[in-house]
Design a protein around this motif. Structure first.
Motif, PDB file in Angstrom:
ATOM      1  N   LEU A   1       0.830  -1.208   0.000  1.00  0.00           N
ATOM      2  CA  LEU A   1       0.000   0.000   0.000  1.00  0.00           C
ATOM      3  C   LEU A   1       0.861   1.254   0.000  1.00  0.00           C
ATOM      4  CD1 LEU A   1      -2.748   1.355   0.173  1.00  0.00           C
ATOM      5  CD2 LEU A   1      -2.646   1.127   2.667  1.00  0.00           C
ATOM      6  N   ARG A   2       1.925   1.280   0.795  1.00  0.00           N
ATOM      7  CA  ARG A   2       2.794   2.463   0.833  1.00  0.00           C
ATOM      8  C   ARG A   2       3.363   2.781  -0.538  1.00  0.00           C
ATOM      9  NH1 ARG A   2       5.193   4.524   5.453  1.00  0.00           N
ATOM     10  NH2 ARG A   2       5.910   6.084   3.950  1.00  0.00           N
ATOM     11  N   LEU A   3       3.852   1.754  -1.218  1.00  0.00           N
ATOM     12  CA  LEU A   3       4.451   1.971  -2.530  1.00  0.00           C
ATOM     13  C   LEU A   3       3.392   2.387  -3.550  1.00  0.00           C
ATOM     14  CD1 LEU A   3       6.867  -1.097  -2.585  1.00  0.00           C
ATOM     15  CD2 LEU A   3       7.507   1.301  -2.295  1.00  0.00           C
ATOM     16  N   ALA A   4       2.211   1.769  -3.478  1.00  0.00           N
ATOM     17  CA  ALA A   4       1.142   2.120  -4.413  1.00  0.00           C
ATOM     18  C   ALA A   4       0.694   3.558  -4.214  1.00  0.00           C
ATOM     19  CB  ALA A   4      -0.027   1.159  -4.239  1.00  0.00           C
ATOM     20  N   LEU A   5       0.595   4.002  -2.959  1.00  0.00           N
ATOM     21  CA  LEU A   5       0.151   5.374  -2.698  1.00  0.00           C
ATOM     22  C   LEU A   5       1.174   6.391  -3.188  1.00  0.00           C
ATOM     23  CD1 LEU A   5      -1.474   5.029   0.845  1.00  0.00           C
ATOM     24  CD2 LEU A   5      -2.589   5.157  -1.394  1.00  0.00           C
ATOM     25  N   ILE A   6       2.460   6.065  -3.080  1.00  0.00           N
ATOM     26  CA  ILE A   6       3.484   6.962  -3.626  1.00  0.00           C
ATOM     27  C   ILE A   6       3.323   7.088  -5.143  1.00  0.00           C
ATOM     28  CG2 ILE A   6       5.968   7.241  -4.017  1.00  0.00           C
ATOM     29  CD1 ILE A   6       6.434   5.875  -1.316  1.00  0.00           C
ATOM     30  N   TYR A   7       3.076   5.955  -5.783  1.00  0.00           N
ATOM     31  CA  TYR A   7       2.880   5.969  -7.239  1.00  0.00           C
ATOM     32  C   TYR A   7       1.643   6.792  -7.599  1.00  0.00           C
ATOM     33  CZ  TYR A   7       2.569   4.198 -12.037  1.00  0.00           C
ATOM     34  OH  TYR A   7       2.521   4.105 -13.413  1.00  0.00           O
ATOM     35  N   LEU A   8       0.542   6.583  -6.863  1.00  0.00           N
ATOM     36  CA  LEU A   8      -0.703   7.272  -7.168  1.00  0.00           C
ATOM     37  C   LEU A   8      -0.610   8.769  -6.885  1.00  0.00           C
ATOM     38  CD1 LEU A   8      -3.150   4.618  -5.677  1.00  0.00           C
ATOM     39  CD2 LEU A   8      -2.891   5.185  -8.099  1.00  0.00           C
ATOM     40  N   ASP A   9       0.171   9.114  -5.885  1.00  0.00           N
ATOM     41  CA  ASP A   9       0.317  10.532  -5.546  1.00  0.00           C
ATOM     42  C   ASP A   9       0.913  11.311  -6.708  1.00  0.00           C
ATOM     43  OD1 ASP A   9       0.284  12.702  -3.469  1.00  0.00           O
ATOM     44  OD2 ASP A   9       2.433  12.665  -3.905  1.00  0.00           O
ATOM     45  N   ALA A  10       1.826  10.670  -7.425  1.00  0.00           N
ATOM     46  CA  ALA A  10       2.412  11.343  -8.598  1.00  0.00           C
ATOM     47  C   ALA A  10       1.383  11.536  -9.693  1.00  0.00           C
ATOM     48  CB  ALA A  10       3.601  10.534  -9.117  1.00  0.00           C
ATOM     49  N   SER A  11       0.323  10.697  -9.700  1.00  0.00           N
ATOM     50  CA  SER A  11      -0.753  10.834 -10.686  1.00  0.00           C
ATOM     51  C   SER A  11      -1.929  11.628 -10.117  1.00  0.00           C
ATOM     52  CB  SER A  11      -1.240   9.437 -11.115  1.00  0.00           C
ATOM     53  OG  SER A  11      -0.186   8.696 -11.698  1.00  0.00           O
ATOM     54  N   ARG A  12      -1.714  12.251  -8.947  1.00  0.00           N
ATOM     55  CA  ARG A  12      -2.736  13.082  -8.281  1.00  0.00           C
ATOM     56  C   ARG A  12      -3.997  12.271  -7.940  1.00  0.00           C
ATOM     57  NH1 ARG A  12      -1.127  18.317  -8.558  1.00  0.00           N
ATOM     58  NH2 ARG A  12       0.389  18.867 -10.172  1.00  0.00           N
ATOM     59  N   ILE A  13      -3.782  11.042  -7.545  1.00  0.00           N
ATOM     60  CA  ILE A  13      -4.887  10.197  -7.083  1.00  0.00           C
ATOM     61  C   ILE A  13      -4.654   9.913  -5.610  1.00  0.00           C
ATOM     62  CG2 ILE A  13      -6.061   7.978  -7.333  1.00  0.00           C
ATOM     63  CD1 ILE A  13      -5.136   7.898 -10.219  1.00  0.00           C
ATOM     64  N   GLU A  14      -5.627  10.282  -4.787  1.00  0.00           N
ATOM     65  CA  GLU A  14      -5.480  10.116  -3.351  1.00  0.00           C
ATOM     66  C   GLU A  14      -6.570   9.203  -2.800  1.00  0.00           C
ATOM     67  OE1 GLU A  14      -5.552  13.900  -1.523  1.00  0.00           O
ATOM     68  OE2 GLU A  14      -3.626  14.565  -2.386  1.00  0.00           O
ATOM     69  N   PRO A  15      -6.229   8.444  -1.767  1.00  0.00           N
ATOM     70  CA  PRO A  15      -7.260   7.612  -1.133  1.00  0.00           C
ATOM     71  C   PRO A  15      -8.206   8.469  -0.296  1.00  0.00           C
ATOM     72  CG  PRO A  15      -5.207   7.441   0.072  1.00  0.00           C
ATOM     73  CD  PRO A  15      -4.903   8.286  -1.139  1.00  0.00           C
TER      74      PRO A  15
END
Length: 645
Positions: free
Chosen positions: A191-205
């Motif tokens: 989850l930590r790694l996925a959220l870092i990736y998504l943050d660069a795409s401006r997608i937040e949980p």
């Protein structure tokens, strides 16, 4: 119209009988299966079914957003040490970092320094904000966890690499959050790694719209695993778990070796914008796990490395949040119970028909529909029960087959009690085949049909009975009756009853004749039987004369027309019988004008019979006569026998 209504009534009666069996049997089977399901007895089978679905699912495209740097046996031999020294690990991280990945996951325990090179590794840790290390929160069988790297832990760059293991040793669930013994809530490495990736795409949980306790990424709601989800029963649902939707087993992600990185055998942009995981893949390190893609049949188990399991979790989060790839969803308990009950009912319906109509193909088709629909739902992200409905379906089929077989065994006993000694095997088989049309609640339905009735009687039997010893008389009479009854059966008739020395037989029952050709065939058979009786009696007389027994002549009366057939008597004692005007006419013809001679066997027939046999036998018109008990005269004919009879 009355025939149609009668058929509808018979069909409804059979249907109600079948539903009665289902009403008794199917709920019991369903209750037992549901109890087994929630007692956990079927859990291993449900896991196995899920594994098969994963294996049968068409291969999915590789997720190139995730790549792996594996530490294999060749790497360990080349480096010459394990654990890999901190200096070598720092060099690997530096090489990858230079290619600007979105995130790096270090799936190697580093709670203690491994010299030489510790200080250099600390510098890499401190200068790499998108690097996440691991910590084992849940202890092993000894109750001990493994702390994360001290520097990364202080920086808040540590995630849990714990994964729940099912009772059969396989991994089918992943963790998003886990609570540590010290009270910390730790995100998983994936989850930590996925959220870092998504943050660069401006997608937040965010908290899910449907339930604020659930995490939502994009349109994907990550529903928290519950103890009885899918095929599980009272599973440990600690932390925030989800059911894995694996992209594949071993080898599903692009992988290079540590030496490939150190010796620059990878392209300079290989890691750009990717999540790169670093973890052991060497057999000697034993970091392997069973997943649904593992197989213990026909050889060694195809296990998956821990770093590949982390890659699957990352890919599942990214694919669901960005592309909307299905997460594994389950039905609630009520829906599962209804699903099981539906298939129990289907099994009951088919089981009730299997013995009667031999619908084995229907059972095979139903099993295919059950398996196919469950697999089709799985392809769309739904894990629905397979084994409980299959067990319920099979159990209902077996129970209903047994029930119907029991009913049919009772019906056969009824039929055989009524007909067993009075019809030929062929007629008995026809009666059994059409039993549902002629039986109701263990009795023959009263029906009006067209048939030919035959009565026989021995001339002057009373005088013979007075002059003959009782034991000898019964033996002699039984010999006569056996011969006459055998001829009735031979010519396709039914021996209705024996009345003293008289025999009553009926041709054309109990299977209803529906055409003129069939009625004519019965009339011809009855007259042919009478002629054969004359020949048989001549042979018997010759034998009796040689033994000093009485010799006799006989009379036969035959009438064709409407009769009523059915069961007559009490529940404890009942017989199949035929009644009606044609029966009375045949009886009166047999006893008509006893002075009228006819040789060894006088055969009188009604006009109804004559109309069907006139071109087949020699006859003599006798005129009309008012028979005893009738208001209207009857036209009489005599069948003429060949000379010598």
């Amino acid at each position: 119209m009355s025939w149609v209504m009668a058929k509808l009534v018979r069909t409804a009666s059979r249907t109600l009988e079948q539903w009665r069996g289902q009403a008794m049997s199917v709920p019991i089977v369903a209750a037992l299966v549901v109890a087994m399901r929630f007692a956990g007895w079927l859990q291993p089978l449900e896991w196995a079914a899920l594994d098969r679905f994963f294996q049968w699912r068409p291969p999915e495209p590789r997720d190139d957003r995730v790549a792996i740097v594996g530490i294999n046996e060749s790497d360990i031999n080349a480096i010459g040490d394990w654990p890999i020294p901190d200096g070598v690990l720092a060099e690997v991280l530096t090489e990858i970092k230079q290619q600007q990945p979105r995130a790096i996951g270090l799936d190697i325990y580093r709670n203690l320094p491994v010299e030489p090179g510790y200080e250099r590794l600390v510098q890499v840790f401190e200068s790499t904000p998108n690097l996440i290390g691991i910590e084992k929160v849940v202890g092993d069988e000894n109750g001990e966890g493994v702390a994360g790297p001290r520097v990364l832990k202080e920086l808040g760059q540590v995630g849990s690499n714990d994964v729940p293991v099912d009772g059969d040793g396989k991994i089918r669930r992943g963790l998003l959050f886990v609570k540590a013994p010290d009270g910390r809530v730790l995100e998983s490495l994936g989850l930590r790694l996925a959220l870092i990736y998504l943050d660069a795409s401006r997608i937040e949980p965010k908290a899910a719209d449907v339930n604020p306790d659930y995490m939502q990424i994009g349109d994907a709601v990550f529903r928290q695993f519950q103890p009885n989800d899918g095929g599980y029963v009272e599973a440990d649902a600690g932390g925030y778990q989800i059911i894995f939707n694996f992209r594949g087993g071993a080898g599903s992600f692009e992988m290079v070796s540590v030496m490939d990185v150190l010796e620059k055998r990878i392209p300079p942009d290989w890691a750009r914008d990717r999540i790169v995981l670093i973890g052991p893949t060497a057999v000697s390190l034993n970091d392997f796990f069973d997943t649904p893609y593992s197989s213990r049949f026909f050889g060694a188990s195809k296990q998956t490395t821990g770093v590949e399991i982390q890659a699957n979790l990352i890919s599942q989060i990214l694919s669901a949040g960005i592309e909307g790839r299905a997460l594994i969803r389950v039905w609630d308990d009520v829906a599962e119970v209804l699903w099981i009950c539906v298939w129990c009912l289907v099994g009951g319906v088919l089981g009730g028909s299997l013995v009667r109509f031999r619908l084995l193909g229907g059972v095979v088709l139903a099993v295919g529909v059950l398996g196919g629909s469950s697999f089709g739902l799985f392809l769309h992200g739904w894990w629905v029960p397979v084994v409980p409905p299959l067990l319920g379906f099979g159990g209902s089929v077996v129970v209903m087959v047994a029930y119907v077989a029991s009913v049919e065994r009772h019906e056969r006993e009824v039929v055989m009690n009524l007909f067993g000694r009075h019809v030929t095997p062929q007629i008995a088989e026809a009666i059994w085949r059409d039993r549902h049309q002629i039986l109701k609640e263990g009795r023959l339905l009263g029906r009006k049909v067209r048939a030919t009735v035959l009565f026989t009687d021995i001339k002057n039997f009373s005088s013979i009975a007075e002059e003959t010893d009782a034991e000898l008389l019964m033996c002699w009479l039984n010999e006569y009756m056996e011969a006459m009854a055998g001829l009735v059966l031979e010519y396709g008739g039914v021996v209705d009853k024996f009345i003293g020395d008289a025999v009553m037989a009926v041709f054309g029952v109990p299977i209803e004749r529906t055409t003129e050709e069939e009625v004519a065939a019965d009339a011809i058979a009855a007259v042919s039987c009478a002629v054969a009786m004359a020949k048989a009696l001549r042979s018997l007389n010759q034998q009796w004369q040689a033994r000093g027994c009485p010799i006799v002549t006989m009379r036969v009366g035959i009438a064709t027309g409407p009769v009523v057939i059915g069961s007559l008597g009490s529940r404890d004692r009942e017989d199949y019988t035929t009644i009606g005007d044609s029966v009375n006419v045949a009886a009166r013809l047999e006893s008509y004008n006893k002075a009228l001679e006819g040789g060894i066997c006088r055969i009188l027939i009604s006009e109804g019979t004559y109309s069907y046999i006139r071109d087949k036998f020699r006859t003599h018109f006798l005129g009309s006569a008012l028979l005893k008990g009738r208001q209207q005269p009857v036209t009489l004919y005599q069948v003429l026998l060949d000379e010598g009879l």
